[in-house]
Design an enzyme around this catalytic site. Structure first.
Site: not given
Ligand code: SAH
Ligand code: SF4
Length: 352
Positions: A98, A339
């Site tokens: 996605e 995102c």
């Molecule tokens: N793996 C990398 C990039 C992808 S995740 C990382 O972890 O930074 C991108 C962002 O989405 C991260 O900051 C993560 O903490 C956040 N994220 C993941 N799941 C989430 C959720 N359920 N609600 C809000 N943010 C979330």
């Protein structure tokens, strides 16, 4: 043209000009020809050789026999009321990934995936719950940008790219590096952000690049104990070591490190937690992006989003401590497009 696993022809998408030059070495009379092909694929976002009208018919036919120009297939797109779009892309091996595009103040931010799935396994992340996938190849990474650019007819100077989609970009540094080099032809490094869960070798790799994208680090907790509860990878790369690495991270003039902080009710959302965070990152030129949890009752029913007052109190505490803070009041939440909560829901079930 879309990707096809059975197609043995090398894909020209995702490759920087120097790689295209090497690939085409044996079929061009002058190096200039390879540069023209590169311009079509990279600068003009061409989808096939027939578009390359400043090349002879014979040369185009020859290119078509030896190479392809193909992008991920659009399996689905969901448009939210605020104009953000969630894109579901199909890859040549049947996997789905996605991306999200979000219009913001005349810009278009593309949130792209770097892996199909994620092995890091954060306990609040649906991508993590899907488990390890595979690394995306440079054409699959750049292809997401190419498709969105084309479909939305966005001028490239309006584009920002963030690697905050599915996967951990710094566990895919080889392919990410090639993709970045290609993207830099059109998108300045200062308009590209790589977000990491704190993979130290990957952060060192970034630090060593001559042209660096911006760095975002998912902090998500004020201390090691809670961080390793939420992010198992923190055992391997503990918070003190991560912070030490970030203090030494080379920052271009005016740049700052973004700390992302997913706010989870009763877990990391107290005023005292905000105060601890501010002390932790005070010496680093930084800003904080507070992301209220996107709940998912199926994958992590135990985690809840704090109420708006708590979210605001947390953000204000950080601001009062002198930090720059933004709160991501989830864009496109109505279509799950936010995102950071990408789930590749159709994974494995995509009819191909
Ligand atoms: N793996 C990398 C990039 C992808 S995740 C990382 O972890 O930074 C991108 C962002 O989405 C991260 O900051 C993560 O903490 C956040 N994220 C993941 N799941 C989430 C959720 N359920 N609600 C809000 N943010 C979330
Ligand atoms: Fe992977 Fe980032 Fe999700 Fe953690 S938050 S599981 S690192 S995609």
């Amino acid at each position: 043209m879309t990707n096809d696993l059975r197609d043995p022809r090398p894909n020209l998408v995702g490759r920087p000009p120097r790689e295209i030059a090497v690939l085409l070495e044996n079929c061009v009379d002058r190096p200039y020809r390879a540069r023209q092909v590169g311009q079509w694929v990279i600068d003009r976002n061409a989808t096939g050789f027939e578009e390359m009208t400043n090349l002879t018919k014979e040369f185009r036919a020859e290119l078509g026999r030896r190479f392809r120009v193909s992008d991920p297939e659009i399996l689905d797109r969901t448009v939210a009321a605020d104009g953000s779009v969630k894109w579901l892309f199909g890859l040549s091996d049947g996997l789905a990934i996605e991306g999200v595009s979000m219009p913001e103040e005349g810009k278009l931010t593309m949130c792209l995936s770097s892996q199909a799935g994620c092995a890091v396994g954060c306990t609040f992340c649906v991508t993590g719950a899907l488990g390890a996938g595979r690394n995306l190849t440079p054409d699959e990474i750049v292809g997401q940008y190419r498709v969105i650019l084309r479909e939305l007819e966005t001028p490239v100077d309006r584009v920002n790219i963030v690697f905050m989609g599915m996967g951990e970009p710094l566990l895919n540094t080889t392919h990410l590096g090639t993709a970045l080099e290609t993207l830099y032809e059109r998108v300045s490094p200062k308009r590209i952000t790589v977000s990491t869960a704190g993979i130290l070798p990957g952060i060192r790799w970034l630090a060593g690049l001559s042209r660096r994208p911006k760095l975002a680090v998912s902090l998500n907790a004020p201390d090691q104990e809670r961080r390793q509860l939420l992010m198992p990878i923190a055992r391997r790369y503990p918070l003190p070591e991560l912070m030490a690495e970030l203090r030494g991270f080379p920052l271009e003039r005016g740049r700052r490190i973004t700390f992302e902080y997913v706010l989870i009710r009763d877990l990391n959302d107290r005023v005292a937690d905000a105060e601890t965070v501010s002390r932790l990152i005070r010496e680093i030129p930084s800003k904080v992006n507070v992301i209220p949890l996107n709940e998912d009752a199926q994958h992590f029913p135990e985690h809840r989003r704090p109420d708006d007052d708590t979210i605001n109190r947390f953000a204000v505490t950080l601001r009062d401590a002198g930090l720059t803070v933004t709160v991501r009041w989830s864009k496109g939440l109505d279509v799950d497009a936010a995102c950071g909560q990408l789930k590749g829901r159709h994974q494995g079930k995509v009819p191909r």
